[in-house]
Design an enzyme around this catalytic site. Sequence first.
Site, short mmCIF file in Angstrom:
data_model
loop_
_atom_site.label_atom_id
_atom_site.label_comp_id
_atom_site.label_asym_id
_atom_site.label_seq_id
_atom_site.Cartn_x
_atom_site.Cartn_y
_atom_site.Cartn_z
N GLY A 7 -14.14 5.32 10.49
CA GLY A 7 -13.62 5.51 9.15
C GLY A 7 -14.38 4.74 8.09
N ALA A 10 -12.87 2.37 2.21
CA ALA A 10 -13.15 1.12 1.51
C ALA A 10 -13.33 -0.05 2.48
CB ALA A 10 -12.04 0.82 0.51
N ASN A 97 -2.87 -1.70 7.46
CA ASN A 97 -1.68 -2.29 6.86
C ASN A 97 -0.52 -2.28 7.86
OD1 ASN A 97 -2.51 -2.98 4.19
ND2 ASN A 97 -2.52 -0.81 3.66
N ALA A 123 -11.01 -3.97 -2.05
CA ALA A 123 -12.24 -3.21 -1.84
C ALA A 123 -11.99 -1.77 -2.25
CB ALA A 123 -12.68 -3.27 -0.37
N LYS A 174 1.96 -10.45 4.50
CA LYS A 174 1.17 -9.40 3.84
C LYS A 174 2.04 -8.17 3.55
CE LYS A 174 -2.46 -7.03 2.40
NZ LYS A 174 -3.39 -6.42 3.39
N ASN A 178 2.77 -5.85 0.30
CA ASN A 178 2.52 -4.41 0.30
C ASN A 178 3.75 -3.58 -0.02
OD1 ASN A 178 -0.19 -4.59 0.82
ND2 ASN A 178 -0.05 -4.10 2.98
N SER A 243 -3.82 0.45 -2.66
CA SER A 243 -4.38 1.58 -1.91
C SER A 243 -3.41 2.76 -1.83
CB SER A 243 -4.78 1.13 -0.51
OG SER A 243 -3.66 0.64 0.22
#
Length: 294
Positions: A7, A10, A97, A123, A174, A178, A243
Amino acid sequence: MNIAIIGPGAIGGTMAAWLGQNPDHAVTVCARSPLDSISLQTPDGTLTATPTVLTDPADAIPLDWVLVTIKTYDIASAQTWLDRLVGPQTRVAVLQNGVEHIQRFAHLLPAERIVPVVVDFPASRLSPGRYAQGLYGSMAVPVGRNGDDFVALFAGCRIAIASDADFQSRAWAKLCLNCAGAVPTLTQRGTGAVWTPELEALIRALVEECAAVARAEGATIAQSVIESVVDAARNAPPTSSNSMQADRLAGRAMEIEARNGVIVRLGARHGIATPMNALMVTLLNASGSPWVQT
């Protein structure tokens, strides 16, 4: 080391650029379309790399490491690559994620060879093969041989990469950040520009629900984590993005399950009410992209 990256989005492009700086690494990028080279804009200049690019899984062979950097909703597309890239000694690092890195791939290879990675830096993919990294940021992996070996892959890299003795708490912290991204994903506006007490209450509720489920799962989430997420939302500039917001804007699928749905699902397992995250899941599933006409 022989390393494949599944993949070239980014994160995948950023990984290919950094790993490509080490002459002892042979880097392969598994992509849908050919790429001539990789170029990454960093805070201190541009990195270039010329990895091998494969577009057909039939051309792949088992390697030392595979880095999975695709979005969580696209895991099925990785299986044909993993079937060819994974040998008896291959380790698979999952840079995604959420908090279920190992569970998502346990049906494809032994769990002891799956290395979960928390990625924490901005990114973006500017065009095929061209990327930008706004901050060096950090990555974290669990303590142990797999984690140490993953860190060693990036010797000399400006990203702060380290093993964490409490990786579970790191991953859930995290996710606290998110899950709040559901709000700007729905509004398509930076939260700081429209900040109100009502908006603060909504974001705080999302993060508090996430923290409650995290604690039930065994993670340690301090109140300071919640406050830092709220403060970041309060001060987010009008042009800020995440994202999932970018995916919605582009008409792509969104990581709804990995970022909010998992909180609802695991909350139900523990008997913890998560009404705000459930609301975000419902609205996001109903929203799709505002630019796609039906």
